[in-house]
Design an enzyme around this catalytic site. Structure first.
Site, mmCIF file in Angstrom:
data_model
loop_
_atom_site.group_PDB
_atom_site.id
_atom_site.type_symbol
_atom_site.label_atom_id
_atom_site.label_comp_id
_atom_site.label_asym_id
_atom_site.label_seq_id
_atom_site.Cartn_x
_atom_site.Cartn_y
_atom_site.Cartn_z
ATOM 1 N N ASP A 6 0.888 -1.162 0.000
ATOM 2 C CA ASP A 6 0.000 0.000 0.000
ATOM 3 C C ASP A 6 0.926 1.212 0.000
ATOM 4 O O ASP A 6 1.519 1.568 1.013
ATOM 5 C CB ASP A 6 -0.876 -0.043 1.267
ATOM 6 C CG ASP A 6 -1.662 1.245 1.488
ATOM 7 O OD1 ASP A 6 -1.633 2.124 0.607
ATOM 8 O OD2 ASP A 6 -2.295 1.357 2.549
ATOM 9 N N LYS A 68 2.842 11.601 -3.665
ATOM 10 C CA LYS A 68 1.943 10.716 -4.416
ATOM 11 C C LYS A 68 0.971 11.548 -5.253
ATOM 12 O O LYS A 68 0.539 11.136 -6.322
ATOM 13 C CB LYS A 68 1.177 9.848 -3.429
ATOM 14 C CG LYS A 68 0.209 8.873 -4.054
ATOM 15 C CD LYS A 68 -0.330 7.937 -3.024
ATOM 16 C CE LYS A 68 -1.461 7.096 -3.572
ATOM 17 N NZ LYS A 68 -1.965 6.180 -2.561
ATOM 18 N N GLU A 145 -7.083 0.693 -4.634
ATOM 19 C CA GLU A 145 -7.076 0.661 -3.167
ATOM 20 C C GLU A 145 -8.396 0.188 -2.562
ATOM 21 O O GLU A 145 -8.405 -0.711 -1.723
ATOM 22 C CB GLU A 145 -6.680 2.021 -2.602
ATOM 23 C CG GLU A 145 -5.184 2.259 -2.713
ATOM 24 C CD GLU A 145 -4.785 3.709 -2.564
ATOM 25 O OE1 GLU A 145 -5.611 4.524 -2.129
ATOM 26 O OE2 GLU A 145 -3.626 4.025 -2.889
ATOM 27 N N ASP A 168 -12.958 5.367 1.143
ATOM 28 C CA ASP A 168 -11.526 5.377 1.470
ATOM 29 C C ASP A 168 -10.997 6.820 1.468
ATOM 30 O O ASP A 168 -10.762 7.396 0.408
ATOM 31 C CB ASP A 168 -10.795 4.516 0.414
ATOM 32 C CG ASP A 168 -9.301 4.408 0.677
ATOM 33 O OD1 ASP A 168 -8.804 5.061 1.614
ATOM 34 O OD2 ASP A 168 -8.622 3.676 -0.061
#
Ligand code: AMP
Length: 560
Positions: A6, A68, A145, A168
């Site tokens: 992850d 990211k 994800e 999420d």
């Protein structure tokens, strides 16, 4: 060995599939979460994870975080005199996880399943894959994800047949997936998201509230002080999980500021963020062709779902309590399960996972408005949320008399106007000149489970065909470039693994010293001098004992 990773905005972690279940892999400090932070110190030594995070507080210009969010773009980060792209920074985090996994598992780790936000576009996915390659990992699969989280959640009880919405909210991204579990089939119905919405935005609002209450203009703060405010806001925000009002304390320019922050007031200030969350949810439910009442279960994932404001919002919207799952580790566990499925491990080889493509893929066409032809129209070829792998063909005709070439633009996005969508590439094919509309091309888009798009354009009359696989446009690295970056990174000086714990302690001490005043400073100074003395003696056991003592002193000071 294949591991699941992850690669988060704030933290990253790895897990593997062993003995019939996913197993989290601790890092060199015995923790599961490794901060996604990279720094280069004054001596050119590379710091990754926990030590980089510590270093970043006092040296913000020599550290990079939240990179990211810039994956797949041309943005570069300057760390001291070195320059890095996001995929290189991500590669360093991945390499650190790889090394920790190798140490923990006792074998080389060469392959990985890496998770990405469902809403990552082609360039961002490709950049993630390249980060893996630069870190020396063959990326076997890129998994969404929320799909990974649902996998971790759903496989606990194989007889379940239900529709589940995975919510999420991580540090920097928000992702929603609607999935259905039926026997051993996990089917994704829809994904939606916002790549620029996450826990960090909630922290920023609290920081802004604090500055307003203390009548401090944000522009008057230097980077170091801005980071301090953000750090204090982050701590204050996390305390809301237990209390309705939280004290925000911060030392700014020698002055100790303490302000009581109220949850209800904070909630009002966060309303615009909650509205953005609501829009994404509504869209995902619409795309899945469902009503709110048809969702059987809500699964919360991502650290920011710990925020009571977010929980309350979800409960109110769905009229029920969400299921509990460890929001920090669910994605990594799911990625590890995907490793198990990939390796066809006995216990889970029957599981079938279907996913969808997150964006519409199409091309530009001319359309008649009744009087004349207009360009810049978008023709969707694969609609968003179509189950993948998928292959779709459309036929286009020449738009003018004597046209000798047809240019097929490959686009991704939802806008009616072609120019508003993301351009992934183009293919030019020759056609025999003739009257308008006589010649035609068949355009076939094929999208696979790793989100690789292949486009084939075939001229019907001549049979001439051209093919391209979208690999990330301008940001694509060639094999040689990947190799060069691999070498560049391997030349960077790194702390020996066993010295990293001590380095981290010293960095923490330096930060604490700056943050404290008066007697605490003296205690820190004294304790650090003693520790440095022990370090010089090079007696491992003694260093370990002294390190524990020093950490305890720091814990006491920070706990006050
Ligand atoms: P992730 O990317 O899933 O690791 O999520 C990181 C985000 O979760 C950061 O923005 C954190 O501030 C946030 N977070 C972690 N713990 C809490 C908490 N107890 N309350 C509020 N936010 C939290």
């Amino acid at each position: 060995m294949l591991i699941g990773i992850d690669l988060g905005t704030t933290n990253s972690l790895a897990a593997c599939y062993r003995n019939g279940r996913p197993e989290l892999i601790p890092n060199r400090f015995g923790k599961y979460l490794t901060p996604s932070v990279v720094a280069v110190d004054d001596f050119g030594v590379l710091l990754v994870g926990e030590s980089a995070k510590e270093y970043s507080v006092l040296h913000p210009l020599q550290a990079a975080k939240v990179f990211k969010r810039s994956m797949g773009t041309d943005r570069v980060y300057h760390l001291g005199d070195k320059v890095f792209r996001s995929e290189e920074l991500s590669a360093m985090v991945l390499r650190s996880l790889k090394e920790d996994a190798e140490k923990y598992l006792g074998c080389p780790v060469t392959e990985a399943v890496i998770s990405v936000p469902a809403y990552f576009n082609e360039f961002q996915r490709k950049a993630t894959q390249q980060a893996g390659e630069i870190a020396g990992l063959q990326v076997q699969r890129i998994i969404n994800e929320p799909t990974a989280a649902a996998l971790a959640y759903g496989l606990g009880d194989k007889d379940k047949d239900e529709r589940c919405l995975v919510f999420d909210l991580g540090g920097g991204t928000f992702d929603v997936s609607i999935l259905e579990f039926y026997k051993n089939i996990v089917e994704v119905h829809a994904v939606a998201g916002d790549n620029f919405l996450g826990g960090e935005d909630f922290t920023e609002i609290l920081a802004k509230m604090f500055l307003e209450k203390n009548v401090i203009a944000p522009e008057s703060l230097d980077q170091k002080n801005k980071n301090r405010v953000m750090k204090a806001a982050e701590i204050c925000k996390c305390r809301f999980a237990e209390t309705n009002s939280s004290l925000m304390t911060i030392q700014l320019n020698g002055e100790l500021l303490k302000t009581e922050m109220d949850l209800a007031e904070y909630e009002t200030a966060c309303q615009p963020l909650l509205d953005r969350i609501r829009k994404v949810l509504e869209r995902s439910i619409r795309d899945a062709d469902l009503k709110l009442s048809e969702i059987d279960r809500i699964v919360l994932v991502g650290g920011a779902t710990r925020l009571p404001i977010v929980r309350k919002f979800v409960i109110k919207l769905f009229g029920g309590f969400p299921s509990s799952i460890d929001p920090d580790t669910a994605v990594a566990q799911g990625a590890a399960l995907q490793c198990g499925i990939k390796e066809r491990e006995e216990e889970i080889r029957e599981i079938v996972l279907t996913d969808v493509c997150p964006f519409t893929l199409g091309t530009e066409v001319n359309k008649s408005n009744g009087v004349f032809d207009e360009s810049n129209h978008y023709l969707p070829i694969i609609q968003r949320n179509t189950v993948i792998p998928v292959s779709r063909t459309e036929t286009l005709y020449t738009a003018h008399d004597n046209q000798s070439r047809i240019l097929v633009k490959i686009l991704q996005g939802e806008s009616r106007l072609a120019s508003n969508n993301l351009s992934l590439g183009e293919i030019l094919v020759p056609v025999p000149p003739g009257p308008k509309g006589k010649e035609s091309v068949e355009i076939t888009y094929t999208y696979d489970v790793n989100s690789l798009l292949e486009v084939v354009v075939k001229v019907v009359s001549t049979g001439i065909s051209r093919k391209t696989v979208i690999q990330g446009g301008n940001t694509k690295l060639s094999e040689q470039e990947v190799q060069e970056r691999l070498e560049k990174l391997s030349y960077l000086k790194q702390n020996p693994r066993d010295e990293e714990t001590n380095r981290l302690l010293l960095l923490r001490g330096e930060r604490l010293y700056e943050e404290c005043t008066g007697q605490d400073r003296e205690i820190i100074d004294q304790a650090m001098m003693e520790f440095e003395q022990v370090l010089k003696g090079q007696d491992r056991k003694e260093i370990e004992r002294a390190g524990k003592r020093l950490a305890k002193t720091f814990d006491e000071i920070e706990g006050r």
